[in-house]
Scaffold this motif. Structure first.
Motif, mmCIF file in Angstrom:
data_model
loop_
_atom_site.group_PDB
_atom_site.id
_atom_site.type_symbol
_atom_site.label_atom_id
_atom_site.label_comp_id
_atom_site.label_asym_id
_atom_site.label_seq_id
_atom_site.Cartn_x
_atom_site.Cartn_y
_atom_site.Cartn_z
ATOM 1 N N MET A 164 40.789 47.099 26.315
ATOM 2 C CA MET A 164 41.121 46.969 24.901
ATOM 3 C C MET A 164 41.024 48.306 24.165
ATOM 4 S SD MET A 164 42.126 43.869 24.573
ATOM 5 C CE MET A 164 42.874 44.245 26.180
ATOM 6 N N THR A 165 40.092 49.158 24.583
ATOM 7 C CA THR A 165 40.004 50.500 23.993
ATOM 8 C C THR A 165 41.267 51.281 24.299
ATOM 9 O OG1 THR A 165 37.584 50.545 24.152
ATOM 10 C CG2 THR A 165 38.718 52.661 23.971
ATOM 11 N N ARG A 166 41.716 51.198 25.545
ATOM 12 C CA ARG A 166 42.957 51.864 25.931
ATOM 13 C C ARG A 166 44.126 51.345 25.115
ATOM 14 N NH1 ARG A 166 46.220 50.622 31.490
ATOM 15 N NH2 ARG A 166 48.168 51.599 30.877
ATOM 16 N N SER A 167 44.165 50.013 24.916
ATOM 17 C CA SER A 167 45.264 49.418 24.171
ATOM 18 C C SER A 167 45.324 49.944 22.746
ATOM 19 C CB SER A 167 45.115 47.896 24.157
ATOM 20 O OG SER A 167 46.115 47.292 23.367
ATOM 21 N N LYS A 168 44.184 49.953 22.058
ATOM 22 C CA LYS A 168 44.176 50.386 20.663
ATOM 23 C C LYS A 168 44.413 51.883 20.520
ATOM 24 C CE LYS A 168 43.488 48.163 17.518
ATOM 25 N NZ LYS A 168 44.431 47.436 16.638
ATOM 26 N N GLN A 169 44.034 52.652 21.534
ATOM 27 C CA GLN A 169 44.241 54.095 21.474
ATOM 28 C C GLN A 169 45.682 54.495 21.793
ATOM 29 O OE1 GLN A 169 41.287 55.560 24.235
ATOM 30 N NE2 GLN A 169 39.725 55.808 22.639
ATOM 31 N N GLU A 170 46.324 53.755 22.690
ATOM 32 C CA GLU A 170 47.637 54.158 23.181
ATOM 33 C C GLU A 170 48.802 53.388 22.568
ATOM 34 O OE1 GLU A 170 47.663 53.923 27.407
ATOM 35 O OE2 GLU A 170 46.011 55.342 27.683
ATOM 36 N N ILE A 171 48.565 52.163 22.104
ATOM 37 C CA ILE A 171 49.663 51.323 21.633
ATOM 38 C C ILE A 171 49.656 51.235 20.108
ATOM 39 C CG2 ILE A 171 50.692 49.022 21.687
ATOM 40 C CD1 ILE A 171 49.461 48.602 24.416
ATOM 41 N N PRO A 172 50.746 51.667 19.453
ATOM 42 C CA PRO A 172 50.851 51.510 17.996
ATOM 43 C C PRO A 172 51.209 50.065 17.661
ATOM 44 C CG PRO A 172 52.814 52.579 18.841
ATOM 45 C CD PRO A 172 51.901 52.395 20.021
ATOM 46 N N HIS A 173 50.198 49.262 17.363
ATOM 47 C CA HIS A 173 50.403 47.849 17.083
ATOM 48 C C HIS A 173 51.053 47.629 15.719
ATOM 49 C CE1 HIS A 173 47.548 47.465 20.348
ATOM 50 N NE2 HIS A 173 47.509 46.144 20.255
ATOM 51 N N TYR A 174 51.859 46.582 15.610
ATOM 52 C CA TYR A 174 52.199 46.014 14.306
ATOM 53 C C TYR A 174 52.026 44.502 14.399
ATOM 54 C CZ TYR A 174 56.868 44.466 15.921
ATOM 55 O OH TYR A 174 57.904 43.851 16.589
ATOM 56 N N TYR A 175 51.836 43.857 13.245
ATOM 57 C CA TYR A 175 51.513 42.440 13.237
ATOM 58 C C TYR A 175 52.377 41.696 12.222
ATOM 59 C CZ TYR A 175 47.256 44.459 15.254
ATOM 60 O OH TYR A 175 46.375 45.171 16.019
ATOM 61 N N VAL A 176 52.861 40.527 12.615
ATOM 62 C CA VAL A 176 53.562 39.626 11.701
ATOM 63 C C VAL A 176 53.072 38.213 11.994
ATOM 64 C CG1 VAL A 176 55.639 41.005 11.318
ATOM 65 C CG2 VAL A 176 55.508 39.534 13.324
ATOM 66 N N ALA A 177 53.200 37.324 10.992
ATOM 67 C CA ALA A 177 52.720 35.950 11.162
ATOM 68 C C ALA A 177 53.626 34.986 10.418
ATOM 69 C CB ALA A 177 51.285 35.817 10.666
ATOM 70 N N GLU A 178 53.618 33.739 10.865
ATOM 71 C CA GLU A 178 54.445 32.699 10.260
ATOM 72 C C GLU A 178 53.723 31.359 10.394
ATOM 73 O OE1 GLU A 178 58.053 30.681 8.798
ATOM 74 O OE2 GLU A 178 56.985 32.568 8.478
ATOM 75 N N THR A 179 53.707 30.575 9.311
ATOM 76 C CA THR A 179 53.162 29.226 9.354
ATOM 77 C C THR A 179 54.282 28.265 9.717
ATOM 78 O OG1 THR A 179 51.494 29.774 7.697
ATOM 79 C CG2 THR A 179 51.950 27.443 8.070
ATOM 80 N N ILE A 180 54.072 27.498 10.777
ATOM 81 C CA ILE A 180 55.132 26.666 11.355
ATOM 82 C C ILE A 180 54.790 25.186 11.193
ATOM 83 C CG2 ILE A 180 56.336 26.061 13.484
ATOM 84 C CD1 ILE A 180 55.840 28.909 14.444
ATOM 85 N N PRO A 181 55.672 24.384 10.590
ATOM 86 C CA PRO A 181 55.414 22.943 10.479
ATOM 87 C C PRO A 181 55.432 22.289 11.860
ATOM 88 C CG PRO A 181 57.660 23.450 9.788
ATOM 89 C CD PRO A 181 56.971 24.768 9.999
ATOM 90 N N MET A 182 54.509 21.363 12.077
ATOM 91 C CA MET A 182 54.362 20.760 13.406
ATOM 92 C C MET A 182 54.518 19.242 13.414
ATOM 93 S SD MET A 182 53.856 23.114 15.726
ATOM 94 C CE MET A 182 52.962 22.327 17.075
ATOM 95 N N ALA A 183 54.936 18.652 12.295
ATOM 96 C CA ALA A 183 55.034 17.196 12.228
ATOM 97 C C ALA A 183 56.014 16.642 13.262
ATOM 98 C CB ALA A 183 55.446 16.760 10.818
ATOM 99 N N THR A 184 57.185 17.266 13.358
ATOM 100 C CA THR A 184 58.191 16.794 14.310
ATOM 101 C C THR A 184 57.675 16.883 15.740
ATOM 102 O OG1 THR A 184 59.986 17.494 12.849
ATOM 103 C CG2 THR A 184 60.543 17.139 15.158
ATOM 104 N N MET A 185 57.040 17.998 16.064
ATOM 105 C CA MET A 185 56.493 18.178 17.409
ATOM 106 C C MET A 185 55.407 17.155 17.719
ATOM 107 S SD MET A 185 56.094 19.578 20.334
ATOM 108 C CE MET A 185 57.189 20.980 20.232
ATOM 109 N N LEU A 186 54.462 16.963 16.803
ATOM 110 C CA LEU A 186 53.353 16.043 17.054
ATOM 111 C C LEU A 186 53.826 14.605 17.143
ATOM 112 C CD1 LEU A 186 50.543 17.583 14.806
ATOM 113 C CD2 LEU A 186 50.918 17.881 17.257
#
Length: 375
Positions: free
Chosen positions: A165-187
């Motif tokens: 994980m140290t290698r990952s944070k040092q070498e990889i320029p992370h970016y993050y995105v998120a989405e809230t997904i409705p699950m009624a149909t699936m459930l």
């Protein structure tokens, strides 16, 4: 002549200990056949042959710790004469520089299984059995001792994870995105589907999430593959690494191979088997070395969101929080809807936030058509 070397079983592995050979000189082996068991810092891994051939020479003794890339054995190719074993890059196998222990480490099969399940290094135990063999009682005693003091295998796992994980944070320029997904149909679909099935064949939401990720990757190949030597290598198959917690602490993320091409029933069976074998310390080398992306699901831990760290050389990780009811506005109407927050951690060297956002949009769409996932 085929050279068999210790493969890398993950980006955080640089050495392993050969526990046992499952073949002997003269045996005919097929590609994919398990031929050895190697202990890493996280688990005992069943190592497969990647060629058809006949075992010519085993060059490493069980109990030996060797670095990745060490020559372990030689195979004759189909149709190759046995005399070829005497010439390996101009040297004989006997002259090859291979470490060998003074004496084979003996352990009973029951003790070996127990050691794997408890994350115990049996090679460090002085056996009390016949001829110094490690017994089940020896493993139980060691487990009690490990429980009483800190460290042991769990400390090794923690160090391994920290390094990766140290290698990952040092070498990889992370970016993050998120989405809230409705699950009624699936459930609702899962409830109807599971009502038709016996208890042992019922589906969990987690397997639908995994399949939806695998199918979504078809349109976003830049999230599915490896970054090596300054270049991205896209994978044509979605081998989904599933983050699984270990009983001795830490986690490991072996792959559900070809998850995009399997119906939910089969994926559920394979996921159940993978978790069971992972916690028993019985994984295959392909499951450790093949993941093209990782999925971590912490919903069962009660968290709403998770933003993971990419496991190199992969370039993306998808995280899921818990599925929970929440206020939901739709067409001007406020109602209560079960939903899950999906996140994407991705490598900015290969993709960008725009593509990451589109991937989550596609993931949301896949989960609105659950019947299409079961194909």
């Amino acid at each position: 002549m085929i050279e068999f070397t210790l493969p890398t079983l993950g980006a955080d592995m640089d050495e392993g200990t050969l526990l046992e050979w499952l073949v002997k000189p003269g045996d005919v082996v097929k590609k994919g056949q398990i031929i050895a068991v190697v202990d890493t810092s996280k688990a005992a891994i069943d190592v497969e042959s990647w060629h058809d051939g006949t075992v010519a020479e085993l060059l490493v003794e069980p109990g030996t710790k060797i670095p990745v890339g060490t020559l372990m054995a030689t195979f004759l190719e189909p149709g190759e004469a046995p005399g070829a074993v005497t010439h390996l890059h101009g040297i004989t196998p006997a002259a090859a520089s291979v470490p060998r222990p003074e004496q084979r480490h003996m352990i009973s099969p029951a003790a070996r299984r127990a050691a794997r399940e408890r994350g115990i290094d049996s090679s460090a135990i002085v056996g009390t059995g016949h001829g110094g063999a490690v017994t089940l009682a020896d493993i139980e005693h060691a487990a009690q001792a490990n429980a009483a003091v800190p460290g042991g295998k769990s400390a090794d796992i923690r160090k391994t994870i920290a390094s990766a994980m140290t290698r990952s944070k040092q070498e990889i320029p992370h970016y993050y995105v998120a989405e809230t997904i409705p699950m009624a149909t699936m459930l609702n679909w899962l409830a109807v589907e599971n009502a038709k099935r016996p208890l042992a064949e019922r589906l969990l939401p987690a397997v639908a999430l995994i399949k939806a990720v695998a199918l979504s990757l078809k349109q976003f190949p830049e999230l599915n593959g490896f970054f090596r030597g300054g270049n991205f290598e896209a994978s044509t198959a979605a081998h989904i690494g599933v983050a699984i917690s270990l009983r001795q602490g830490g986690l490991i993320a072996p792959a559900l191979l070809d998850a995009h091409a399997k119906p939910l029933t089969r994926l559920m069976q394979e996921l159940t088997d993978l978790v069971k074998r992972c916690r028993a310390g019985s994984l295959r080398s392909a499951e450790i070395s093949s993941p093209t992306i990782t999925v971590t699901n912490l919903g069962d831990q009660g968290v709403a969101q998770v933003f993971g760290i990419i496991y190199p050389p992969q370039v993306a990780l998808v995280g899921f929080g818990r599925i929970a009811e929440q206020p939901w506005a739709e067409n001007g109407v406020l109602k209560i809807m079960p939903a899950v927050t999906a996140s994407l951690s991705a490598d900015h060297r290969v993709s960008d936030g725009h593509r990451g956002a589109l991937f989550l949009t596609e993931l949301r769409e896949q989960l609105q058509h659950p019947e299409a996932l079961d194909q």
